[in-house]
Design an enzyme around this catalytic site. Structure first.
Site, PDB file in Angstrom:
ATOM      1  N   SER A  13     -29.817  13.228  16.379  1.00  0.00           N
ATOM      2  CA  SER A  13     -29.925  13.700  15.342  1.00  0.00           C
ATOM      3  C   SER A  13     -29.717  13.026  14.082  1.00  0.00           C
ATOM      4  O   SER A  13     -29.729  11.614  14.137  1.00  0.00           O
ATOM      5  CB  SER A  13     -29.087  14.982  15.049  1.00  0.00           C
ATOM      6  OG  SER A  13     -27.880  14.386  14.850  1.00  0.00           O
ATOM      7  N   ARG A  35     -24.265  11.455  22.663  1.00  0.00           N
ATOM      8  CA  ARG A  35     -22.960  12.334  23.478  1.00  0.00           C
ATOM      9  C   ARG A  35     -23.463  13.473  24.171  1.00  0.00           C
ATOM     10  O   ARG A  35     -23.026  13.647  25.301  1.00  0.00           O
ATOM     11  CB  ARG A  35     -22.054  12.597  22.421  1.00  0.00           C
ATOM     12  CG  ARG A  35     -20.589  13.106  23.053  1.00  0.00           C
ATOM     13  CD  ARG A  35     -19.584  13.112  21.719  1.00  0.00           C
ATOM     14  NE  ARG A  35     -20.483  13.663  20.692  1.00  0.00           N
ATOM     15  CZ  ARG A  35     -19.907  14.088  19.665  1.00  0.00           C
ATOM     16  NH1 ARG A  35     -18.700  14.347  19.488  1.00  0.00           N
ATOM     17  NH2 ARG A  35     -20.768  14.580  18.636  1.00  0.00           N
ATOM     18  N   ASN A  87     -25.770   3.440  15.842  1.00  0.00           N
ATOM     19  CA  ASN A  87     -25.809   4.195  15.016  1.00  0.00           C
ATOM     20  C   ASN A  87     -25.052   5.266  14.891  1.00  0.00           C
ATOM     21  O   ASN A  87     -24.511   6.044  14.100  1.00  0.00           O
ATOM     22  CB  ASN A  87     -27.489   4.802  14.869  1.00  0.00           C
ATOM     23  CG  ASN A  87     -27.199   6.176  13.951  1.00  0.00           C
ATOM     24  OD1 ASN A  87     -27.208   6.064  12.834  1.00  0.00           O
ATOM     25  ND2 ASN A  87     -27.271   7.135  14.749  1.00  0.00           N
ATOM     26  N   TYR A 156     -12.083   6.277   8.392  1.00  0.00           N
ATOM     27  CA  TYR A 156     -13.522   6.269   8.460  1.00  0.00           C
ATOM     28  C   TYR A 156     -14.131   5.081   7.602  1.00  0.00           C
ATOM     29  O   TYR A 156     -15.050   4.169   8.025  1.00  0.00           O
ATOM     30  CB  TYR A 156     -14.453   7.331   7.943  1.00  0.00           C
ATOM     31  CG  TYR A 156     -15.860   7.400   7.959  1.00  0.00           C
ATOM     32  CD1 TYR A 156     -16.622   7.587   9.154  1.00  0.00           C
ATOM     33  CD2 TYR A 156     -16.460   7.205   6.677  1.00  0.00           C
ATOM     34  CE1 TYR A 156     -18.044   7.576   9.055  1.00  0.00           C
ATOM     35  CE2 TYR A 156     -18.091   7.340   6.868  1.00  0.00           C
ATOM     36  CZ  TYR A 156     -18.667   7.454   7.844  1.00  0.00           C
ATOM     37  OH  TYR A 156     -19.924   7.373   7.850  1.00  0.00           O
ATOM     38  N   LYS A 160     -15.721   1.386   8.903  1.00  0.00           N
ATOM     39  CA  LYS A 160     -17.245   1.002   8.433  1.00  0.00           C
ATOM     40  C   LYS A 160     -17.171  -0.367   7.602  1.00  0.00           C
ATOM     41  O   LYS A 160     -18.054  -1.222   7.818  1.00  0.00           O
ATOM     42  CB  LYS A 160     -17.740   2.025   7.476  1.00  0.00           C
ATOM     43  CG  LYS A 160     -18.060   3.529   8.219  1.00  0.00           C
ATOM     44  CD  LYS A 160     -19.127   3.139   9.331  1.00  0.00           C
ATOM     45  CE  LYS A 160     -19.688   4.528   9.884  1.00  0.00           C
ATOM     46  NZ  LYS A 160     -20.571   4.466  10.975  1.00  0.00           N
ATOM     47  N   VAL A 189     -26.315  10.952   3.126  1.00  0.00           N
ATOM     48  CA  VAL A 189     -27.725  11.034   3.501  1.00  0.00           C
ATOM     49  C   VAL A 189     -27.767  12.571   4.190  1.00  0.00           C
ATOM     50  O   VAL A 189     -26.707  13.025   4.694  1.00  0.00           O
ATOM     51  CB  VAL A 189     -27.810  10.170   5.057  1.00  0.00           C
ATOM     52  CG1 VAL A 189     -29.272  10.248   5.375  1.00  0.00           C
ATOM     53  CG2 VAL A 189     -27.633   8.698   4.363  1.00  0.00           C
ATOM     54  N   THR A 191     -27.924  14.977   6.688  1.00  0.00           N
ATOM     55  CA  THR A 191     -27.880  15.100   8.060  1.00  0.00           C
ATOM     56  C   THR A 191     -26.782  16.020   8.542  1.00  0.00           C
ATOM     57  O   THR A 191     -25.980  16.383   7.448  1.00  0.00           O
ATOM     58  CB  THR A 191     -27.533  13.706   8.718  1.00  0.00           C
ATOM     59  OG1 THR A 191     -26.203  13.287   8.457  1.00  0.00           O
ATOM     60  CG2 THR A 191     -28.296  12.446   8.355  1.00  0.00           C
TER      61      THR A 191
HETATM   62  P1  NAD Z   1     -25.042  12.931  12.879  1.00  0.00           P
HETATM   63  O1  NAD Z   1     -23.895  13.774  13.041  1.00  0.00           O
HETATM   64  O2  NAD Z   1     -26.474  13.640  12.678  1.00  0.00           O
HETATM   65  O3  NAD Z   1     -25.443  12.031  13.910  1.00  0.00           O
HETATM   66  C1  NAD Z   1     -24.360  11.380  14.512  1.00  0.00           C
HETATM   67  C2  NAD Z   1     -24.876  10.702  16.098  1.00  0.00           C
HETATM   68  O4  NAD Z   1     -23.709  10.199  16.445  1.00  0.00           O
HETATM   69  C3  NAD Z   1     -25.179  11.748  16.877  1.00  0.00           C
HETATM   70  O5  NAD Z   1     -26.403  11.591  17.535  1.00  0.00           O
HETATM   71  C4  NAD Z   1     -24.055  11.927  17.958  1.00  0.00           C
HETATM   72  O6  NAD Z   1     -24.536  12.222  19.204  1.00  0.00           O
HETATM   73  C5  NAD Z   1     -23.612  10.353  17.776  1.00  0.00           C
HETATM   74  N1  NAD Z   1     -22.264  10.510  18.180  1.00  0.00           N
HETATM   75  C6  NAD Z   1     -20.993  10.955  17.530  1.00  0.00           C
HETATM   76  N2  NAD Z   1     -19.927  10.668  18.280  1.00  0.00           N
HETATM   77  C7  NAD Z   1     -20.482  10.081  19.603  1.00  0.00           C
HETATM   78  C8  NAD Z   1     -19.670   9.804  20.888  1.00  0.00           C
HETATM   79  N3  NAD Z   1     -18.451   9.779  20.946  1.00  0.00           N
HETATM   80  N4  NAD Z   1     -20.578   9.154  21.694  1.00  0.00           N
HETATM   81  C9  NAD Z   1     -21.846   8.981  21.456  1.00  0.00           C
HETATM   82  N5  NAD Z   1     -22.594   9.407  20.452  1.00  0.00           N
HETATM   83  C10 NAD Z   1     -21.642  10.116  19.262  1.00  0.00           C
HETATM   84  O7  NAD Z   1     -24.863  12.059  11.761  1.00  0.00           O
HETATM   85  P2  NAD Z   1     -25.670  10.967  10.904  1.00  0.00           P
HETATM   86  O8  NAD Z   1     -25.367  10.985   9.349  1.00  0.00           O
HETATM   87  O9  NAD Z   1     -27.059  10.474  11.290  1.00  0.00           O
HETATM   88  O10 NAD Z   1     -24.831   9.593  10.988  1.00  0.00           O
HETATM   89  C11 NAD Z   1     -25.332   8.644  11.946  1.00  0.00           C
HETATM   90  C12 NAD Z   1     -24.595   7.321  11.307  1.00  0.00           C
HETATM   91  O11 NAD Z   1     -24.787   7.059  10.077  1.00  0.00           O
HETATM   92  C13 NAD Z   1     -23.131   7.309  11.775  1.00  0.00           C
HETATM   93  O12 NAD Z   1     -22.733   6.176  12.041  1.00  0.00           O
HETATM   94  C14 NAD Z   1     -22.560   7.566  10.327  1.00  0.00           C
HETATM   95  O13 NAD Z   1     -21.303   7.217  10.278  1.00  0.00           O
HETATM   96  C15 NAD Z   1     -23.552   6.937   9.278  1.00  0.00           C
HETATM   97  N6  NAD Z   1     -23.621   7.326   7.997  1.00  0.00           N
HETATM   98  C16 NAD Z   1     -24.161   8.616   7.762  1.00  0.00           C
HETATM   99  C17 NAD Z   1     -24.167   8.910   6.148  1.00  0.00           C
HETATM  100  C18 NAD Z   1     -24.443  10.224   5.854  1.00  0.00           C
HETATM  101  O14 NAD Z   1     -24.345  10.697   4.680  1.00  0.00           O
HETATM  102  N7  NAD Z   1     -25.057  11.279   6.694  1.00  0.00           N
HETATM  103  C19 NAD Z   1     -23.881   7.909   5.397  1.00  0.00           C
HETATM  104  C20 NAD Z   1     -23.452   6.666   5.840  1.00  0.00           C
HETATM  105  C21 NAD Z   1     -23.314   6.440   7.137  1.00  0.00           C
END
Ligand code: NAD
Length: 240
Positions: A13, A35, A87, A156, A160, A189, A191
């Site tokens: 996702s 996961r 990611n 967190y 990071k 972002v 999501t």
């Molecule tokens: P999301 O929740 O849509 O996706 C997270 C993904 O990580 C999912 O596919 C999930 O299966 C996977 N995941 C989580 N725990 C896991 C585990 N134990 N084992 C395997 N996979 C696991 O969220 P996103 O916003 O797309 O996040 C993706 C990355 O971007 C993350 O590292 C997050 O920290 C980073 N991020 C997100 C934002 C934001 O605002 N959304 C901002 C900065 C950084």
């Protein structure tokens, strides 16, 4: 058989899915890891329908054996690795007195330890791609909270920030082998991860997952001797 291959964790996702789709468009053979098997399979079905060649491998990034299994499945299917996207990530908010050890471990394990282990497990393939075209790429998902620590998201933020440090070290260690690493540092972002904040930040005022995937597309096009170590994505008014 595609002539380049990519492995994306957290590909079911959000940002990971958008990057995987872009890499499919660019003709990469894909390994998608996440996961939850059902969610991963749904994402994989969409990308297969779009015509992309892929392998879907469920795996929990807190589990070393799963990390190794994901890397091995990728090697088995494609035999090469040109782009690794670290990611998968998880963020659990808490005020300092309320911090729960199990949740600290989970964030450290997914956000940092799995990144380290996946480099170890794929270093040989990355170096082989680097020897071939000097442009192997590893995308590490950090966050704007890795640039400036955020209250209540302290654990967190620390994981990071560590991803940025790790990325710097990897550039010093692997650039000579044609392997470039980048830390992506976005603000909010749109999501599933930011559902909790939609009350305060409207979805259409967030960074889009495609903003991130287009940045990765740009990185694919940089010349071998151009390293981009870090990209920060801010929302207006959210200057560091
Ligand atoms: P999301 O929740 O849509 O996706 C997270 C993904 O990580 C999912 O596919 C999930 O299966 C996977 N995941 C989580 N725990 C896991 C585990 N134990 N084992 C395997 N996979 C696991 O969220 P996103 O916003 O797309 O996040 C993706 C990355 O971007 C993350 O590292 C997050 O920290 C980073 N991020 C997100 C934002 C934001 O605002 N959304 C901002 C900065 C950084």
């Amino acid at each position: 058989m595609p002539d380049r291959a990519a492995l994306v964790t957290g590909a079911s996702s959000g940002i990971g899915y958008a990057i995987a789709r872009m890499l499919g468009e660019e003709g990469y053979g894909l390994t998608l890891a996440a996961r939850r098997p059902e969610k991963l399979e749904a994402a994989a079905a969409e990308l297969r329908d779009a015509g992309y060649e892929l392998e879907a491998v469920p795996g929990n990034m807190t589990d070393e054996a799963d990390v190794q299994r994901v890397a091995a499945a990728h090697r088995e299917r494609w035999g090469r690795l040109d782009v690794l996207v670290n990611n998968a990530g998880v963020g659990i908010g808490a005020a300092v007195p309320d911090i729960v050890t199990k949740r600290v471990d989970m964030q450290l394990d997914v956000n940092l330890r799995a990144v380290i282990l996946l480099y170890r497990e794929t270093a040989e393939l990355l170096r082989a791609a680097g020897a071939e075209h000097r442009n192997a790429l590893v995308v590490n998902m950090s966050s704007i909270s890795g640039k400036a620590g955020q209250p209540w998201l302290s654990v967190y933020s620390a994981t990071k920030a560590a991803v940025i440090g790790w990325t710097q070290a990897m550039n010093k260690e692997l650039n000579g082998d044609g392997v470039k690493s980048v830390a992506l540092c976005p603000g909010f972002v749109d999501t599933p991860m930011t559902e909790f904040v939609r009350e305060h930040v409207p979805q259409d005022e967030m960074i889009r997952p495609e903003d991130i995937s287009e940045a990765v597309r740009f990185l694919l096009r940089t010349s071998p001797y151009c390293v981009v170590p870090e990209i920060v994505f801010q929302r207006p008014g959210e200057a560091l």
